[in-house]
Motif scaffolding. Structure first.
Motif, PDB file in Angstrom:
ATOM      1  N   ASN A  92       0.856  -1.189   0.000  1.00 45.20           N
ATOM      2  CA  ASN A  92       0.000   0.000   0.000  1.00 45.20           C
ATOM      3  C   ASN A  92       0.892   1.238   0.000  1.00 45.20           C
ATOM      4  O   ASN A  92       1.857   1.308   0.766  1.00 45.20           O
ATOM      5  CB  ASN A  92      -0.895   0.046   1.237  1.00 45.20           C
ATOM      6  N   ALA A  93       0.568   2.215  -0.845  1.00 44.25           N
ATOM      7  CA  ALA A  93       1.378   3.435  -0.914  1.00 44.25           C
ATOM      8  C   ALA A  93       0.478   4.626  -1.210  1.00 44.25           C
ATOM      9  O   ALA A  93      -0.033   4.762  -2.310  1.00 44.25           O
ATOM     10  CB  ALA A  93       2.447   3.294  -1.997  1.00 44.25           C
ATOM     11  N   THR A  94       0.321   5.459  -0.208  1.00 44.67           N
ATOM     12  CA  THR A  94      -0.436   6.693  -0.402  1.00 44.67           C
ATOM     13  C   THR A  94       0.534   7.776  -0.866  1.00 44.67           C
ATOM     14  O   THR A  94       1.756   7.578  -0.851  1.00 44.67           O
ATOM     15  CB  THR A  94      -1.097   7.130   0.924  1.00 44.67           C
ATOM     16  N   THR A  97       3.003   8.266   1.975  1.00 40.06           N
ATOM     17  CA  THR A  97       3.982   7.226   2.319  1.00 40.06           C
ATOM     18  C   THR A  97       4.856   6.779   1.144  1.00 40.06           C
ATOM     19  O   THR A  97       5.859   6.096   1.355  1.00 40.06           O
ATOM     20  CB  THR A  97       3.273   5.974   2.880  1.00 40.06           C
ATOM     21  N   ARG A  98       4.496   7.150  -0.062  1.00 39.92           N
ATOM     22  CA  ARG A  98       5.195   6.666  -1.261  1.00 39.92           C
ATOM     23  C   ARG A  98       6.706   6.928  -1.223  1.00 39.92           C
ATOM     24  O   ARG A  98       7.511   6.035  -1.476  1.00 39.92           O
ATOM     25  CB  ARG A  98       4.575   7.284  -2.516  1.00 39.92           C
ATOM     26  N   ILE A 101       8.510   4.647   1.262  1.00 39.37           N
ATOM     27  CA  ILE A 101       8.610   3.271   0.768  1.00 39.37           C
ATOM     28  C   ILE A 101       9.715   3.167  -0.282  1.00 39.37           C
ATOM     29  O   ILE A 101      10.519   2.227  -0.261  1.00 39.37           O
ATOM     30  CB  ILE A 101       7.257   2.795   0.188  1.00 39.37           C
ATOM     31  N   SER A 119      -0.667   1.915  -4.654  1.00 44.99           N
ATOM     32  CA  SER A 119       0.257   0.822  -4.338  1.00 44.99           C
ATOM     33  C   SER A 119       1.551   0.944  -5.136  1.00 44.99           C
ATOM     34  O   SER A 119       1.611   1.648  -6.152  1.00 44.99           O
ATOM     35  CB  SER A 119      -0.391  -0.536  -4.646  1.00 44.99           C
ATOM     36  N   LEU A 120       2.575   0.264  -4.636  1.00 43.88           N
ATOM     37  CA  LEU A 120       3.842   0.110  -5.348  1.00 43.88           C
ATOM     38  C   LEU A 120       4.164  -1.374  -5.381  1.00 43.88           C
ATOM     39  O   LEU A 120       3.942  -2.077  -4.393  1.00 43.88           O
ATOM     40  CB  LEU A 120       4.984   0.829  -4.610  1.00 43.88           C
ATOM     41  N   LEU A 138       8.484  -3.146   5.572  1.00 39.11           N
ATOM     42  CA  LEU A 138       7.373  -2.589   4.790  1.00 39.11           C
ATOM     43  C   LEU A 138       6.004  -3.018   5.315  1.00 39.11           C
ATOM     44  O   LEU A 138       4.983  -2.490   4.873  1.00 39.11           O
ATOM     45  CB  LEU A 138       7.520  -2.984   3.312  1.00 39.11           C
ATOM     46  N   PHE A 141       3.186  -0.541   6.302  1.00 39.41           N
ATOM     47  CA  PHE A 141       2.432   0.177   5.267  1.00 39.41           C
ATOM     48  C   PHE A 141       1.261  -0.661   4.755  1.00 39.41           C
ATOM     49  O   PHE A 141       0.359  -0.136   4.129  1.00 39.41           O
ATOM     50  CB  PHE A 141       3.343   0.548   4.086  1.00 39.41           C
TER      51      PHE A 141
END
Length: 174
Positions: A92-94, A97-98, A101, A119-120, A138, A141
């Protein structure tokens, strides 16, 4: 204890099924399994991670040699080896937070292979310990999906045991 077993087999239909059947009949689990072409045409290398003590692994080795298409069996657990695994990890990547990460992925030398809206997807290559460490880092996240290849390994011709060197390095720091 987990053992890493390297098996060279003739590349024919049903070989993997017979090997898996041998383990299943004896009630042994294969924790990791990777199969692919070896250095010689018509030969495949199977790398397995199997839990068990030395006597169990010795018994399994003898049983494997009885199978028709098995050419060579090696328990390479205690042998200096190069070990690698490939993992794809969707996190998950907002927008908030991207960047964190991506920064963490760079520390682990992971590559971003897909960017979604929220997401990433990362590609991680390394030893199994690295896989555990990046998943732990990770995890906060939210991990959506994980796909791992299983361990592959080749004996080091140099004979250098990197695990021994790591321990020496850690002891020197203490």
């Amino acid at each position: 204890m987990k053992h890493t077993i390297s098996v060279l087999v003739e590349d024919e239909a049903g070989v993997l099924t017979r090997i898996a059947g041998l383990f299943a009949r004896r009630g042994f689990n294969i924790e990791s399994l990777a199969v692919g072409p070896a250095e010689q045409s018509g030969i495949s290398r199977i790398t397995m991670v199997v839990p068990g003590d030395d006597s169990i692994i010795e018994q399994l080795t003898k049983q494997l040699y009885k199978l028709v298409n098995v050419l060579k069996v090696q328990d390479i657990t205690e042998t200096p080896c190069v070990e690698r695994e490939l993992m794809l990890l969707k996190v998950n990547a907002t927008s908030v937070t991207r960047s964190e990460i991506i920064e963490l992925s760079q520390i682990f030398r992971a590559r971003v292979v897909d960017v979604g809206e929220d997401s990433l997807t990362l590609e991680v290559v390394g030893d199994p310990g690295k896989m555990v460490a990046i998943v732990q880092q990770l995890g906060r996240f939210g991990i959506r999906e994980v796909a791992r290849t299983g361990k592959i390994a080749l004996v080091r011709e140099s004979g250098v045991n990197t695990e021994f060197l790591k321990l020496q390095s850690m002891e020197a720091r203490v």
